[in-house]
Design a protein around this motif. Structure first.
Motif, PDB file in Angstrom:
ATOM      1  N   LYS A   1      32.498  36.688  47.126  1.00  0.00           N
ATOM      2  CA  LYS A   1      32.706  36.330  48.573  1.00  0.00           C
ATOM      3  C   LYS A   1      33.741  35.177  48.524  1.00  0.00           C
ATOM      4  CE  LYS A   1      28.590  38.202  50.715  1.00  0.00           C
ATOM      5  NZ  LYS A   1      27.125  37.890  51.359  1.00  0.00           N
TER       6      LYS A   1
ATOM      7  N   ASN B   1      31.746  45.016  44.539  1.00  0.00           N
ATOM      8  CA  ASN B   1      30.931  44.459  45.527  1.00  0.00           C
ATOM      9  C   ASN B   1      29.754  45.370  45.768  1.00  0.00           C
ATOM     10  OD1 ASN B   1      31.668  41.869  46.948  1.00  0.00           O
ATOM     11  ND2 ASN B   1      33.497  42.918  46.768  1.00  0.00           N
TER      12      ASN B   1
ATOM     13  N   LYS C   1      29.771  35.937  55.303  1.00  0.00           N
ATOM     14  CA  LYS C   1      30.353  35.264  53.815  1.00  0.00           C
ATOM     15  C   LYS C   1      30.048  33.634  53.881  1.00  0.00           C
ATOM     16  CE  LYS C   1      32.969  38.898  53.211  1.00  0.00           C
ATOM     17  NZ  LYS C   1      33.116  39.630  54.546  1.00  0.00           N
TER      18      LYS C   1
END
Length: 378
Positions: free
Chosen positions: A234, A257, A186
């Protein structure tokens, strides 16, 4: 019943039946229409009736789906290192992890184009809870990593997966792909979790686990996207981490996602295939006598190789200069590229939210910081 039935992909003998079970699913029909917009009903029937193996499914359908994805969401993929691979080599590819499906899917597209064997690929069972998605994953030679287990269940599951990975590499002569850590990166810091390596080593019958790792022919893979198509998505999880809070996923978050990763703008993409980690393992054996230290040293080698061969884009250099209020890398990007990046930043992050702003910039700038660290050490 095979002991691997709970996690394995389909066998070729099961493909036609599995395919028939999902052909009329609305989502699969949409996927077919997306992949083959100009094919007639008769042509589509011919294609799917001729699919009798996983190789068929991947070459006649998945490959074309990914080509469509790349055509509408990227400006192309470049590669390096594929020429070093033995076409029949059963390698254990350990890769950095940026996108749920694209990382391994793109690798397999490129392996196919370079005439190499495609991988069996790990996927979290949390992503395939719907029967249709599970069938699609198993048709694409995915095997399951079980999530959310008790410590005892986790131990048993890890051992089973380790044995399956060895079975694929040794008995089936099939390459395997696994991410260097659970979950996508991330914050731009690609780091190998030693726990992943310990899981892989659980099937070892060698006195020294390093001898076992050497047998597996580990190949580090570096994948980089000029624009992370899920960068905005994210941010909430990254913000929770910064606040040391537990992050709870939304009901359809994984699906969102996946779709954003596939269809979101990526601009340029690069995948590098590293060298088989071999002589490095000999050095680790000589330098460390405890298995924990050896595994950590192997993780460090993977990190060095993945980061050193990670291709940096103008977006990375722009983010670095913005974060550090410098013009250190101004020769790596144009003013127009900088303005486009800053516009993207403004559309995705509230600039008044300083932690979120810094988190977004770090996602792009940290690869530069990490690469500089390894370059300074060499």
């Amino acid at each position: 019943m095979s002991k691997f039935d709970s996690i394995r992909h389909y066998h070729d003998s099961e493909v036609q039946e599995a395919l028939s079970s999902i052909l009329n699913h609305p989502m699969f029909k949409s996927l077919i229409a997306f992949t083959f917009p100009e094919k007639s009903e008769t042509e589509l029937k011919e294609i799917f009736s001729s699919i009798n193996s996983i190789d068929d499914f991947q070459s006649k359908f998945v490959y074309h789906s990914l080509q469509r994805v790349l055509a509408i969401s990227s400006e192309g993929v470049t590669t390096s290192g594929f020429e070093k691979l033995d076409p029949d080599g059963a390698y254990l590819y350990i890769s950095n992890h940026r996108d749920i499906l694209l990382d391994t899917s793109l690798l397999n597209v490129l392996l196919m184009e370079h005439g190499k064997k495609l991988t069996a690929s790990a996927i979290g069972d949390n992503l395939v809870k719907k029967s249709f998605v599970l069938a699609l994953a198993r048709l694409n030679r995915n095997f399951l990593v079980r999530r959310g287990l008790s410590p005892r269940e986790l131990l048993m599951s890890s051992k089973l997966m380790s044995e399956f990975i060895y079975h694929m590499l040794s008995d089936e002569k099939r390459p395997v792909w696994i991410a260097q850590r659970e979950g996508r990166t991330k914050d731009g810091n690609d780091a190998t979790n030693p726990g992943v390596l310990k899981m892989i080593g659980m099937a070892s019958d060698e006195k020294d686990v390093m001898d076992y790792f050497k047998k597996l022919k580990i190949v580090p893979v570096s994948i980089s996207y000029e624009y992370d198509p899920t960068d905005k998505l994210k941010m909430p999880q990254l913000l929770a981490q910064l606040k040391d809070e537990v992050y709870i996923k939304g009901k359809n978050e994984d699906f969102v996602n996946i779709m954003s990763g596939l269809l979101g703008q990526k601009k340029h993409i690069h995948i590098h295939i590293g060298d088989v980690i071999d002589s490095e393992i000999d050095v680790i054996k000589e330098e460390f006598d405890s298995s924990n230290k050896q595994v950590q040293a192997l993780a460090n080698v993977l990190d060095r190789e993945i980061i050193s061969n990670y291709k940096l884009w103008p977006t990375n250099y722009i983010a670095y200069d913005v974060v550090h209020k410098s013009n250190k890398f101004e020769n790596k990007y144009t003013e127009n590229e900088k303005q486009v990046f800053l516009k993207r930043l403004g559309l995705r992050v509230d600039k008044e939210n300083e932690p979120l702003l810094q988190g977004f910039l770090a996602m792009y700038s940290n690869p530069v910081v990490n690469k500089m660290k390894y370059e300074n050490e060499s």
